[in-house]
Scaffold this motif. Structure first.
Motif, PDB file in Angstrom:
ATOM      1  N   VAL A  57      16.275 -14.715 -15.125  1.00 33.21           N
ATOM      2  CA  VAL A  57      16.504 -14.219 -16.481  1.00 33.21           C
ATOM      3  C   VAL A  57      16.066 -12.762 -16.568  1.00 33.21           C
ATOM      4  O   VAL A  57      16.781 -11.913 -17.075  1.00 33.21           O
ATOM      5  CB  VAL A  57      15.776 -15.103 -17.517  1.00 33.21           C
ATOM      6  CG1 VAL A  57      15.998 -14.588 -18.926  1.00 33.21           C
ATOM      7  CG2 VAL A  57      16.234 -16.547 -17.392  1.00 33.21           C
ATOM      8  N   PHE A  58      14.866 -12.467 -16.043  1.00 35.92           N
ATOM      9  CA  PHE A  58      14.366 -11.100 -15.972  1.00 35.92           C
ATOM     10  C   PHE A  58      13.141 -11.076 -15.075  1.00 35.92           C
ATOM     11  O   PHE A  58      12.626 -12.115 -14.667  1.00 35.92           O
ATOM     12  CB  PHE A  58      14.048 -10.524 -17.362  1.00 35.92           C
ATOM     13  CG  PHE A  58      13.032 -11.302 -18.161  1.00 35.92           C
ATOM     14  CD1 PHE A  58      11.684 -10.984 -18.103  1.00 35.92           C
ATOM     15  CD2 PHE A  58      13.428 -12.342 -18.992  1.00 35.92           C
ATOM     16  CE1 PHE A  58      10.750 -11.698 -18.838  1.00 35.92           C
ATOM     17  CE2 PHE A  58      12.510 -13.052 -19.736  1.00 35.92           C
ATOM     18  CZ  PHE A  58      11.170 -12.726 -19.657  1.00 35.92           C
ATOM     19  N   ARG A  59      12.709  -9.865 -14.762  1.00 31.82           N
ATOM     20  CA  ARG A  59      11.495  -9.646 -13.968  1.00 31.82           C
ATOM     21  C   ARG A  59      10.573  -8.711 -14.744  1.00 31.82           C
ATOM     22  O   ARG A  59      11.035  -7.793 -15.407  1.00 31.82           O
ATOM     23  CB  ARG A  59      11.819  -8.997 -12.626  1.00 31.82           C
ATOM     24  CG  ARG A  59      12.681  -9.791 -11.708  1.00 31.82           C
ATOM     25  CD  ARG A  59      12.880  -9.023 -10.386  1.00 31.82           C
ATOM     26  NE  ARG A  59      14.079  -9.367  -9.683  1.00 31.82           N
ATOM     27  CZ  ARG A  59      14.295 -10.484  -9.008  1.00 31.82           C
ATOM     28  NH1 ARG A  59      13.389 -11.396  -8.967  1.00 31.82           N
ATOM     29  NH2 ARG A  59      15.425 -10.692  -8.374  1.00 31.82           N
ATOM     30  N   ILE A  60       9.291  -8.982 -14.619  1.00 34.80           N
ATOM     31  CA  ILE A  60       8.272  -8.072 -15.136  1.00 34.80           C
ATOM     32  C   ILE A  60       7.255  -7.919 -14.018  1.00 34.80           C
ATOM     33  O   ILE A  60       6.586  -8.884 -13.647  1.00 34.80           O
ATOM     34  CB  ILE A  60       7.607  -8.605 -16.421  1.00 34.80           C
ATOM     35  CG1 ILE A  60       8.632  -8.713 -17.549  1.00 34.80           C
ATOM     36  CG2 ILE A  60       6.438  -7.697 -16.821  1.00 34.80           C
ATOM     37  CD1 ILE A  60       8.086  -9.277 -18.847  1.00 34.80           C
ATOM     38  N   GLY A  61       7.179  -6.718 -13.467  1.00 33.17           N
ATOM     39  CA  GLY A  61       6.286  -6.496 -12.328  1.00 33.17           C
ATOM     40  C   GLY A  61       6.645  -7.438 -11.193  1.00 33.17           C
ATOM     41  O   GLY A  61       7.813  -7.549 -10.811  1.00 33.17           O
ATOM     42  N   ALA A  62       5.652  -8.154 -10.687  1.00 34.78           N
ATOM     43  CA  ALA A  62       5.863  -9.075  -9.576  1.00 34.78           C
ATOM     44  C   ALA A  62       6.343 -10.453 -10.022  1.00 34.78           C
ATOM     45  O   ALA A  62       6.596 -11.327  -9.197  1.00 34.78           O
ATOM     46  CB  ALA A  62       4.555  -9.223  -8.792  1.00 34.78           C
ATOM     47  N   PHE A  63       6.489 -10.666 -11.334  1.00 33.83           N
ATOM     48  CA  PHE A  63       6.850 -11.981 -11.869  1.00 33.83           C
ATOM     49  C   PHE A  63       8.355 -12.085 -12.108  1.00 33.83           C
ATOM     50  O   PHE A  63       8.950 -11.223 -12.753  1.00 33.83           O
ATOM     51  CB  PHE A  63       6.123 -12.247 -13.190  1.00 33.83           C
ATOM     52  CG  PHE A  63       4.635 -12.147 -13.099  1.00 33.83           C
ATOM     53  CD1 PHE A  63       3.909 -12.995 -12.282  1.00 33.83           C
ATOM     54  CD2 PHE A  63       3.955 -11.196 -13.846  1.00 33.83           C
ATOM     55  CE1 PHE A  63       2.530 -12.905 -12.211  1.00 33.83           C
ATOM     56  CE2 PHE A  63       2.572 -11.096 -13.783  1.00 33.83           C
ATOM     57  CZ  PHE A  63       1.858 -11.951 -12.957  1.00 33.83           C
ATOM     58  N   SER A  64       8.946 -13.172 -11.620  1.00 35.70           N
ATOM     59  CA  SER A  64      10.351 -13.488 -11.899  1.00 35.70           C
ATOM     60  C   SER A  64      10.379 -14.662 -12.860  1.00 35.70           C
ATOM     61  O   SER A  64       9.694 -15.665 -12.641  1.00 35.70           O
ATOM     62  CB  SER A  64      11.080 -13.876 -10.614  1.00 35.70           C
ATOM     63  OG  SER A  64      11.143 -12.792  -9.734  1.00 35.70           O
ATOM     64  N   PHE A  65      11.171 -14.539 -13.909  1.00 33.80           N
ATOM     65  CA  PHE A  65      11.333 -15.584 -14.913  1.00 33.80           C
ATOM     66  C   PHE A  65      12.686 -16.236 -14.636  1.00 33.80           C
ATOM     67  O   PHE A  65      13.727 -15.567 -14.740  1.00 33.80           O
ATOM     68  CB  PHE A  65      11.272 -14.974 -16.314  1.00 33.80           C
ATOM     69  CG  PHE A  65       9.911 -14.429 -16.657  1.00 33.80           C
ATOM     70  CD1 PHE A  65       9.086 -15.110 -17.531  1.00 33.80           C
ATOM     71  CD2 PHE A  65       9.450 -13.250 -16.091  1.00 33.80           C
ATOM     72  CE1 PHE A  65       7.820 -14.633 -17.846  1.00 33.80           C
ATOM     73  CE2 PHE A  65       8.183 -12.757 -16.403  1.00 33.80           C
ATOM     74  CZ  PHE A  65       7.368 -13.457 -17.277  1.00 33.80           C
ATOM     75  N   ILE A  66      12.658 -17.524 -14.242  1.00 33.08           N
ATOM     76  CA  ILE A  66      13.854 -18.158 -13.697  1.00 33.08           C
ATOM     77  C   ILE A  66      14.103 -19.546 -14.287  1.00 33.08           C
ATOM     78  O   ILE A  66      13.208 -20.166 -14.859  1.00 33.08           O
ATOM     79  CB  ILE A  66      13.747 -18.290 -12.161  1.00 33.08           C
ATOM     80  CG1 ILE A  66      12.551 -19.176 -11.776  1.00 33.08           C
ATOM     81  CG2 ILE A  66      13.641 -16.930 -11.495  1.00 33.08           C
ATOM     82  CD1 ILE A  66      12.444 -19.500 -10.308  1.00 33.08           C
ATOM     83  N   PHE A  67      15.351 -19.997 -14.119  1.00 31.79           N
ATOM     84  CA  PHE A  67      15.755 -21.376 -14.380  1.00 31.79           C
ATOM     85  C   PHE A  67      16.179 -21.986 -13.056  1.00 31.79           C
ATOM     86  O   PHE A  67      16.563 -21.272 -12.134  1.00 31.79           O
ATOM     87  CB  PHE A  67      16.978 -21.459 -15.300  1.00 31.79           C
ATOM     88  CG  PHE A  67      16.821 -20.841 -16.656  1.00 31.79           C
ATOM     89  CD1 PHE A  67      15.725 -21.105 -17.439  1.00 31.79           C
ATOM     90  CD2 PHE A  67      17.809 -20.020 -17.155  1.00 31.79           C
ATOM     91  CE1 PHE A  67      15.606 -20.560 -18.698  1.00 31.79           C
ATOM     92  CE2 PHE A  67      17.708 -19.463 -18.419  1.00 31.79           C
ATOM     93  CZ  PHE A  67      16.594 -19.731 -19.191  1.00 31.79           C
ATOM     94  N   PHE A  68      16.168 -23.290 -12.988  1.00 38.02           N
ATOM     95  CA  PHE A  68      16.782 -24.026 -11.895  1.00 38.02           C
ATOM     96  C   PHE A  68      17.983 -24.760 -12.476  1.00 38.02           C
ATOM     97  O   PHE A  68      17.923 -25.263 -13.601  1.00 38.02           O
ATOM     98  CB  PHE A  68      15.811 -25.028 -11.266  1.00 38.02           C
ATOM     99  CG  PHE A  68      14.656 -24.376 -10.554  1.00 38.02           C
ATOM    100  CD1 PHE A  68      14.837 -23.739  -9.346  1.00 38.02           C
ATOM    101  CD2 PHE A  68      13.387 -24.400 -11.115  1.00 38.02           C
ATOM    102  CE1 PHE A  68      13.775 -23.121  -8.702  1.00 38.02           C
ATOM    103  CE2 PHE A  68      12.309 -23.802 -10.466  1.00 38.02           C
ATOM    104  CZ  PHE A  68      12.509 -23.161  -9.256  1.00 38.02           C
ATOM    105  N   SER A  69      19.076 -24.836 -11.747  1.00 39.10           N
ATOM    106  CA  SER A  69      20.272 -25.517 -12.251  1.00 39.10           C
ATOM    107  C   SER A  69      19.998 -26.966 -12.613  1.00 39.10           C
ATOM    108  O   SER A  69      20.630 -27.520 -13.511  1.00 39.10           O
ATOM    109  CB  SER A  69      21.390 -25.418 -11.225  1.00 39.10           C
ATOM    110  OG  SER A  69      21.785 -24.065 -11.108  1.00 39.10           O
ATOM    111  N   SER A  70      19.042 -27.580 -11.951  1.00 44.14           N
ATOM    112  CA  SER A  70      18.703 -28.980 -12.227  1.00 44.14           C
ATOM    113  C   SER A  70      17.883 -29.138 -13.514  1.00 44.14           C
ATOM    114  O   SER A  70      17.575 -30.262 -13.911  1.00 44.14           O
ATOM    115  CB  SER A  70      17.922 -29.573 -11.054  1.00 44.14           C
ATOM    116  OG  SER A  70      16.716 -28.860 -10.856  1.00 44.14           O
TER     117      SER A  70
END
Length: 78
Positions: free
Chosen positions: A4-17
Motif C-alpha cells: 500500500v505504501f512505505r514509510i522508512g524501512a516499514f512496508s504496509f502490505i496486504f496478502f491476497s488471502s
C-alpha cells in the motif's frame, strides 16, 4: 502481496488471502511483521517488533487509516 505504501524501512502490505478477514494491514520490516485491525485500530499479531516500535507503527496506522481502508476496498472490491 500488494504494498500500500512505505514509510522508512516499514512496508504496509496486504496478502491476497486476507479477503475473508475484516480490514487490516500488515507492517513488515525485514523478518519482523505485525498485523493491525483497522476497525478499530488494534494490534492483532506481532512477530519481532519491540514495544516502542509497535507504538510507532500503531500511530502510523491510525494516521493512515483512511488511506489503508481505501486501498483495502479497491484491492478486494469491497
Amino acid at each position: 502481496m500488494p504494498t500500500v505504501f512505505r514509510i522508512g524501512a516499514f512496508s504496509f502490505i496486504f496478502f491476497s488471502s486476507d479477503r475473508p478477514e475484516p480490514p487490516h494491514i500488515h507492517v513488515k520490516r525485514d523478518r519482523d511483521i505485525a498485523k493491525f485491525w483497522l476497525e478499530p485500530v488494534a494490534l492483532a499479531k506481532n512477530r519481532g517488533f519491540k514495544e516502542h516500535e509497535l507504538n510507532q507503527l500503531k500511530r502510523l496506522v491510525v494516521e493512515n487509516r483512511e488511506r489503508i481502508l481505501e486501498a483495502w476496498n479497491d484491492h478486494f472490491d469491497a
